[in-house]
Scaffold this active site. Structure first.
Site, PDB file in Angstrom:
ATOM      1  CD  GLU A  24     -14.382  -0.470  48.953  1.00 30.12           C
ATOM      2  OE1 GLU A  24     -15.571  -0.113  48.643  1.00 30.12           O
ATOM      3  OE2 GLU A  24     -13.937  -0.631  49.859  1.00 30.12           O
TER       4      GLU A  24
ATOM      5  CG  HIS B 255     -35.469  -9.768  51.154  1.00 32.84           C
ATOM      6  ND1 HIS B 255     -35.906 -10.946  52.126  1.00 32.84           N
ATOM      7  CD2 HIS B 255     -34.448  -9.424  51.390  1.00 32.84           C
ATOM      8  CE1 HIS B 255     -34.739 -10.994  52.905  1.00 32.84           C
ATOM      9  NE2 HIS B 255     -33.791  -9.964  52.714  1.00 32.84           N
TER      10      HIS B 255
ATOM     11  CE  LYS C 183     -36.382  -8.685  55.764  1.00 32.90           C
ATOM     12  NZ  LYS C 183     -35.402  -7.505  55.741  1.00 32.90           N
TER      13      LYS C 183
ATOM     14  NE  ARG D  70     -28.471  -8.275  59.831  1.00 30.43           N
ATOM     15  CZ  ARG D  70     -27.845  -9.228  60.643  1.00 30.43           C
ATOM     16  NH1 ARG D  70     -26.888  -9.185  61.654  1.00 30.43           N
ATOM     17  NH2 ARG D  70     -28.487 -10.368  60.431  1.00 30.43           N
TER      18      ARG D  70
ATOM     19  CB  ILE E 231     -27.961   0.658  52.598  1.00 28.36           C
ATOM     20  CG1 ILE E 231     -27.940   2.010  52.083  1.00 28.36           C
ATOM     21  CG2 ILE E 231     -28.489  -0.277  51.554  1.00 28.36           C
ATOM     22  CD1 ILE E 231     -29.575   2.494  52.097  1.00 28.36           C
TER      23      ILE E 231
ATOM     24  CB  CYS F  89     -11.149 -24.601  42.386  1.00 32.05           C
ATOM     25  SG  CYS F  89     -12.434 -25.264  43.645  1.00 32.05           S
TER      26      CYS F  89
ATOM     27  CB  CYS G 117     -14.029 -28.400  45.821  1.00 28.20           C
ATOM     28  SG  CYS G 117     -12.991 -29.350  46.633  1.00 28.20           S
TER      29      CYS G 117
ATOM     30  CB  CYS H  95     -10.544 -29.090  49.703  1.00 27.08           C
ATOM     31  SG  CYS H  95      -9.711 -28.071  48.488  1.00 27.08           S
TER      32      CYS H  95
END
Lengths: 488, 119, 442
Positions: free
Chosen positions: A33, A51, A255, A316, A341, A406, A408, A441
């Site tokens: 990666e 989908h 779409k 994309r 993809i 956190c 929130c 926040c």
């Protein structure tokens, strides 16, 4: 130099799914990666929709893999514990013309063997989705459609792959390759930082950069054109939160802009679809917000601009021909191309992984099942999902669950620590694993806490911690480092 | 001689002052609603001063930085030096609010004190 | 799970919570204060500059000094238990004896008392607190980039001003070296000075309105002192930089429209946003409290009680204040009203309060003619020599000339029983004839 049987270039959803599938076999697999964390490329900005499989023609690879992939999510969720819900998809039509397109989609869905798909009258579709604009005339309902948290999915795939022996190499950007016709390990892949590995097979799952990787390893000439999509996130208390994913009638190349009830409880609207030139152009704009809001309100009138909490953009990786390009390379032996993809890539990913495994087998890769393969990963409890009694038991067992980082999104220190221990040592990485900083926040109250925990757990100094990898250092310096002039 | 226009900072009202050197050799202040404004206008022309607030590093992990302030407005030209000195210091706790941290800053007769208690 | 019972639970240990708790405990009731930070004081702890307490203490104090005085005052009462490093996990109200969770309330007020707060801390785990009354004192949060939607990339280096203030003043970290600030409210101006004093360079403050919203005094001592340009009627129209902020595009506004042709770029590595505060009412919502879209806080009656019986609100969670002195006044008064509620005192008749011409909001939303009423309001206009008027059924009860009003400066006035009884000399001038107290600024 390390040697592998297979090197997968790109740890987005596609690469991660392939890595996990291959980890069931006795193979040495490297997952490479280029960013500092997985899912930081195309997969970082994803709508999170599973989908149903009626959007693409039955003759396309997209359609086949989409429907197959869709069916695999229940088992995957049991093993990998990512948030996922089959809430169903509706496509809303507002005219007779649009209804004709819907009928075509329905027929296509039947051809693709989508289970449970139905054509809906106005009454039926409004009962399925009461928040729809009452001007709707009818539509389509696909109960097998669903919503997922995409980065948690990718993180869990990678965690499972690594648990079963896959070697993840972050910050490994393939810039050069040597190909030998005689050596068993045909390829030597070199990274920008000077690292190098040997491998017998290369799987090109490099998303936006699949064309460059293909060129580097001597594969087909590909051209990836980035198509930007902006999405806008609305507060979790917003009234416009539908119960199903709401689609408009699609256009020939898109779409459409949707109203998505995310699995976390917020509402997302978008995405747009605009070609850009720059593979790193992730800028968002005002004009698009207005367009997207108008489009969303046409579907769900209670969506309100005032509820917006943030926006983001994704790119994309589009390839000419509008279908997935998943094939054994015709010009470079032992190279599997997995390019173009884009949607429904996320949905199809588990099926893509199966397909790629089969291609590798056909191409001569020996597949011997590992007896100790364990498909499951540890489930990390999330404080926000627990009732007070269960939360109490958890804190007694691990006091770090009692420290709310956190507020929130109700994320505890224990979850932040879990993220860091799994290699997510950037602010964005912690955010995607835990949701800390994604709420109302937007990190205003939790950022200093998260920074301190990363400092402690990852043993990074505060001037080393980044938002999302090299160059994105969060803090500059310590008070006292900079020279101070007098007042003028 | 041109009149200088400034905003008084002695209190949140922020009166707009006119300050001039008329008659020559003296300073005249107009626009002030109270006597503090007159003092401020005059000083701002001759010897501008500001209250300085800052933080100083401590030896504690829990209260990492101690907030401090000058007990009176400090001549502007001394501010840079004070801040630089503060940023090189390290304070040992415990400290009481109001405790003198630096006495007679740069010979000004003004002290620097802690603005919170910490241990 | 531990269970504790009090007369009042105060959520928040900042200036509002401390003042309310002190008042309630001072009258002999048992109070729990839940505070999520390690120490009391709230936002005051990071406001190390001076300018606080001029009204309440008649002295100019820094934020921490003001906080310490409030902490000392409330610590004197044995009837207050402070729960530090404790967040609130959930809140519940009881309907007919059956507990309903926040999610099930769906905004409906509960007729019965019996309130439950779940506190969570490392030390104690979950504690179920029950009480006859709650004081909401959670303060506010900052509006952020996501709310205002600044276009452009999403690099590191964009902070809200309050977060930057916390990082610099409490943790000792400098967010960046070359700074641009969005918003000329006091937080933005204070941070312009603070960043300069820690050695950063502030290239400008960008303000969308044609006038600054902070105190003029702060323009002088935070901007003019350092020759920091103030760009009025300008917006940041784009953020640049892939990984870290590299610059911003600033665009002027003329005739209410952005003029992209006149845009210019400021190179910087840090953007501080001081673009507004929002009362933080997530817990209030879960209790079923009805919120006022004009303030972002709860609707409250003359005693500062919300739509849920026994639940009161004060300080920044009710409406965003400019001066902590008034937070203390409002919250002490709130505490006193909580005591009346706990003592079971009958509620006197209350009439409605309406925001009239040029008034954005008035609080509280009810008045009590038989008692002293302290009102707070914000105007919609910037004006010198405006006339503040409070009238009841067409009868003017109060008229006051105000030297200067602007939306960012809260106005306060008081009406006591004598004002309601006698009426004012001025002739009736239209207005509402239905017992509503109309407050206007002309």
């Amino acid at each position: 130099m390390e040697s592998y049987d297979v090197a997968i270039v790109g740890a987005g959803v596609t690469g991660a799914a392939i890595a996990r599938r291959l980890s069931a076999y006795s193979l040495d697999v490297a997952l490479l990666e280029k960013e500092c964390d997985v899912s930081f490329g195309v997969s970082k900005a994803n709508s999170g929709i599973i989908h149903a499989g009626f959007h693409h023609s039955p003759s396309s690879l997209k359609a086949r893999l989409e429907v197959l992939g869709n069916m695999m999510y229940d088992a995957l969720q049991r093993e990998l514990h990512f948030p996922f819900r089959r809430c169903g998809i509706v496509v809303a039509a507002f005219s007779i013309e649009e209804m004709k397109t819907v009928e075509r989609l329905y027929a296509q869905g039947l051809d693709n063997k989508v289970i449970g798909i139905e054509l809906c009258s106005r009454d039926r579709i409004l009962s399925l989705e009461p928040k729809l604009n009452p001007d709707v005339v009818g539509g389509l309902h696909a109960p097998s459609g669903g919503i997922i948290e995409p980065y948690r999915f990718v993180f869990s795939l990678v965690e499972s792959a690594c648990k079963n022996g896959v070697t993840l190499k972050r910050e490994f950007e393939v810039v050069e390759a040597e190909v030998s016709r005689v050596r068993r390990h045909r390829f030597v892949l070199r990274s920008r930082s000077g690292d190098a590995i040997r491998t017998r097979w290369v799987v090109n799952a490099a998303g936006l950069f699949a064309d460059e990787v293909s060129r580097i390893v001597g594969g087909e000439e590909l051209t990836i054109i980035p198509r930007k999509g902006e999405e806008f996130l609305m507060d979790r208390n917003a009234k416009g939160y539908p119960s199903r994913v709401v689609f408009p009638v699609p256009s020939p190349d898109s779409k459409g802009m949707l109203v998505i009830p995310t699995v976390e409880g917020t509402t997302m609207i978008g995405p747009t679809a605009i070609e850009v030139e720059d593979k790193e152009d992730l800028r968002t704009t005002h004009e698009n917000f207005e367009r997207v809001c108008a489009s969303a309100r046409r579907l769900v009138p209670s969506v309100s601009e005032r509820d917006i909490i943030t926006s983001f953009a994704g790119l994309r990786p589009t390839l000419a021909g509008n279908d997935f390009y998943i094939a054994v390379s015709q010009v470079q032996p032992h190279l599997i191309q997995v390019a173009g993809i884009q949607s429904p890539g996320l949905t199809a990913s588990p099926a893509i992984a199966e397909y790629v495994k089969d291609l590798l087998k056909q191409d001569g890769l020996p597949l011997v099942e590992r007896p100790d393969f364990d498909p499951a990963i540890e489930e990390v409890p999330r404080l926000r999902e627990l009732d007070p009694e269960a939360a109490d038991r958890l804190v007694q067992a691990n006091p770090d669950y009692g420290e709310v980082v956190c507020r929130c999104e109700t994320v505890s220190e224990a979850e932040v620590v879990a993220a860091i221990r799994r290699g997510h040592t950037t602010l964005d990485g912690v955010k995607f694993y835990t949701r800390a900083g994604m709420g109302r926040c937007q990190g205003g109250f939790c950022t200093y806490k998260t920074l301190k925990i990363i400092e402690r757990e990852a043993k990074l100094s505060l001037s080393e911690i980044t938002k999302r990898g090299e160059g994105s250092v969060v803090l500059g310096s310590t008070v006292g480092d900079l020279p101070v002039g007098g007042a003028s | 001689m041109a009149e200088r226009s400034l905003v008084c900072i002695s209190c949140p009202i922020g009166c707009r002052l006119g300050v001039s050197e008329q008659p020559p050799g003296s300073i005249t202040v107009t626009g002030n609603k109270c006597s503090r404004g007159e003092v401020y206008g005059r000083e701002e022309m001759l010897a501008p001063k500001r209250v300085v607030t800052a933080t100083v590093l401590t030896d504690s992990g829990a209260v990492r930085r101690l907030p401090v302030k000058t007990t009176a407005p400090l001549p502007k030209e001394l501010i840079g030096g004070l801040l630089s000195a503060l940023y090189r210091m390290r304070i040992a706790l415990p400290v009481r609010c109001g405790q003198v941290i630096l006495h007679d800053v740069a010979g000004s007769g003004i002290d620097l004190v802690a603005t919170r208690s910490a241990e | 799970m531990k269970k504790r019972s009090y007369d009042t639970i105060v959520i928040g240990g900042g200036s509002a919570g401390l003042a309310a708790a002190a008042e309630i405990a001072g009258r002999g009731y048992r109070v729990a204060v839940l505070e999520r930070e390690l120490g009391l004081g709230g936002i005051l702890n990071q406001c190390i500059h001076n300018g606080f307490g001029l009204h309440y203490f008649k002295e100019e104090l820094t934020g921490p000094e003001y906080a310490e005085r409030m902490i000392d005052k409330s610590s004197r009462f044995p009837g207050i238990d402070f729960y530090l490093d404790s967040a609130v996990l959930d809140v519940k109200g009881l309907i007919g004896g059956e507990a309903r969770s926040g999610a099930e309330n769906d905004g409906k007020p509960q007729p019965d008392g019996g309130l439950v707060v779940y506190g969570i801390s490392k030390r104690e785990g979950i504690t179920e607190f029950t009480a006859a009354s709650i004081v909401l004192a959670m303060g506010c949060r900052e509006r952020n980039r996501g709310n205002i939607g600044i276009p452009g990339t999403r690099p590191a280096g964009v902070f809200t001003a309050g977060l930057a203030q916390r990082l610099v003043n409490v943790d000792g970290y400098i967010p960046g070296k070359e700074v641009v600030i969005v918003g000329s409210g006091d937080i933005g101006l204070i941070m312009a000075r603070r960043m300069t004093w820690v050695g950063a360079r502030v290239h400008g403050v960008v303000e969308i309105q044609p006038y600054p919203s902070g105190l003029t005094r702060n323009i002088a001592q935070c901007l003019n002192d350092f020759s920091i340009p103030l760009y009025l009627s300008h917006v940041v129209s784009e953020i640049h930089g892939r990984r870290r902020v590299e610059g911003v595009t600033i665009t002027p506004i003329e005739d209410h429209h952005e003029q992209p042709g006149k845009s210019f770029r400021l190179d910087c590595d840090t953007l501080l946003l001081s673009v507004g505060l929002v009362p933080d009412n997530e817990l209030s919502r879960r209790l079923g409290v009805v919120l006022n879209p004009e303030t972002g806080g709860p609707y409250v009656d003359a005693s500062l009680m919300t739509s849920v019986p026994g639940v009161f609100a004060c300080g920044n969670v009710l409406h965003v204040h400019d001066l902590v002195d008034w937070v203390t006044e409002e919250s002490s008064r709130c505490g006193s009203n909580v005591c009346d509620f706990l003592a079971g005192e009958a509620t006197p008749w209350q009439g409605a309060v309406a925001a009239g011409a040029n008034v954005k909001y008035v609080l509280p939303n009810r008045y009590t003619p038989s008692r002293k009423n302290v009102f707070y309001l914000r105007t919609l206009v910037v004006k010198n020599g405006a006339l503040l008027r409070a009238s009841l059924s067409g009868r003017t009860l109060l008229e006051r000339r105000l030297a200067h009003v602007q939306p960012s400066e809260m106005v306060t006035f008081t009406l006591g029983p004598d004002a309601f009884a006698g009426g004012h000399g001025a002739a009736a001038k239209g207005g509402l004839a239905d017992g509503r107290l109309e407050v206007s600024v002309e």
